[in-house]
Motif scaffolding. Structure first.
Motif, PDB file in Angstrom:
ATOM      1  N   TRP A  27      -1.986  -3.090   3.691  1.00  0.00           N
ATOM      2  CA  TRP A  27      -2.604  -4.185   4.948  1.00  0.00           C
ATOM      3  C   TRP A  27      -4.228  -4.263   4.781  1.00  0.00           C
ATOM      4  O   TRP A  27      -4.645  -5.295   5.081  1.00  0.00           O
ATOM      5  CB  TRP A  27      -2.122  -3.521   6.341  1.00  0.00           C
TER       6      TRP A  27
ATOM      7  N   ASP B 138       3.431  -1.615  12.421  1.00  0.00           N
ATOM      8  CA  ASP B 138       2.933  -2.784  11.719  1.00  0.00           C
ATOM      9  C   ASP B 138       1.860  -3.353  12.102  1.00  0.00           C
ATOM     10  O   ASP B 138       1.240  -2.499  13.194  1.00  0.00           O
ATOM     11  CB  ASP B 138       4.112  -3.771  11.483  1.00  0.00           C
TER      12      ASP B 138
ATOM     13  N   MET C 149       6.119  -5.197   9.569  1.00  0.00           N
ATOM     14  CA  MET C 149       7.007  -4.794   8.716  1.00  0.00           C
ATOM     15  C   MET C 149       8.308  -4.960   8.858  1.00  0.00           C
ATOM     16  O   MET C 149       8.914  -4.865  10.189  1.00  0.00           O
ATOM     17  CB  MET C 149       6.661  -3.263   8.590  1.00  0.00           C
TER      18      MET C 149
END
Length: 300
Positions: free
Chosen positions: A209, A149, A155
């Motif tokens: 993202w 992540d 995440m």
């Protein structure tokens, strides 16, 4: 006596919501799934599935047995884990996945060391995006998954999984050698408001993202091209077709004509490995995690 493989098929159907989804997860044909479920219905003497449009749904009996199947399969995993732990040997088969840059940057060294240290262990690996890797571990298709992540966008990890950090992976921005910022020692994301971005596929975690991060810096991104692989993105940068975010893990060699510039924001990915909690005592799991961590330590 309930058949374990048929319970596994029912569990896969419940998890994926369709015969085709269960077949894909179990790597069998849809006909094989239907046959296994038909045999299971005859074993229990009750209807487990009912037609629902073009698909199927679980009956009350099906939902009841599915709950038991999940617990039974978990207990089987625990039993296998305990037996392996009792034996204390790293043997059997281990199935792993990693997102592409981790598969390139971590797996060759880590898996080669694991094989040399434990020759009786059969290792099977594949490339999968983080969400697919996590799903594979949850389903039991995989034993471990290397996932990621971002520093500002975690995440979620489902209940029942164990998570261990491997490394923090810095990311830079890649620009063409003739770009106005190519000679800078560091740049701010806000300085790329006029540039076309080369990004990942629509709906992918890293693409979401990037959109979130650019907008948080006051940049409404101009999207030029999409590519899943880092080296494909860098090839497009080398052709002068845009800029991209490029993490350092697994990115070398950078093609001629591309310059990477550090970001003031200290953009980082968190790379970690996940596995099922009920397999936590397996020596093969512990050996694989240690092999990955050993390689990761050389990169921090």
């Amino acid at each position: 006596m309930l058949n374990l493989e048929r319970l596994r098929t029912l569990d896969a159907l419940a998890r994926h919501g369709s015969v085709s989804g269960a077949a894909e997860a179990l790597h069998v044909t849809t006909s094989a799934v239907s046959q296994q479920l038909g045999k299971l219905e005859r074993e229990v003497g009750q209807q487990l599935l009912a037609r629902n449009g073009r698909g199927v749904r679980l009956t009350d009996a099906g939902r009841l047995l599915t709950e038991h199947a999940a617990r039974i399969l978990s207990q089987v995993e625990l039993a296998q884990s305990d037996l392996e732990a009792h034996r204390g040997q790293v043997v059997g088969e281990l199935r792993l996945s990693a997102f592409p840059t981790a598969a390139r940057g971590l797996f060759p060294t880590a898996l080669a060391a694991l094989r040399d240290r434990h020759p009786a262990l059969r290792i099977r690996s594949c490339e999968l995006e983080p969400a697919n890797g996590v799903a594979g571990v949850v389903r039991g298709d995989l034993d471990l998954a290397v996932v990621l992540d971002w520093y500002n966008k975690p995440m979620p990890v489902p209940d029942g999984l164990v998570k261990a950090p491997l490394l923090d992976d810095p990311a830079d921005v890649a620009v063409h050698a003739g770009h106005r910022h190519a000679g800078r020692t560091e740049v701010d994301l806000g300085e790329f408001a006029e540039d076309e971005w080369i990004t990942w596929g629509e709906g992918e975690f890293c693409h979401e993202w990037l959109m979130f991060t650019l907008r948080s810096r006051g940049v409404e991104p101009i999207l030029g091209h999409r590519a899943a692989e880092t080296h494909t993105q860098l090839g497009l940068v080398a052709a002068g077709l845009g800029v991209c975010i490029v993490p350092r893990l697994g990115r070398t060699p950078v093609p001629p004509g591309v310059v990477t510039v550090p970001l003031k924001q200290r953009v980082r990915r968190h790379v970690y490995v996940v596995w099922r909690a009920d397999a936590d005592r397996r020596p093969s799991i512990r050996a694989a995690v240690e092999a990955l961590r050993t390689v990761a330590r050389t990169m921090n």
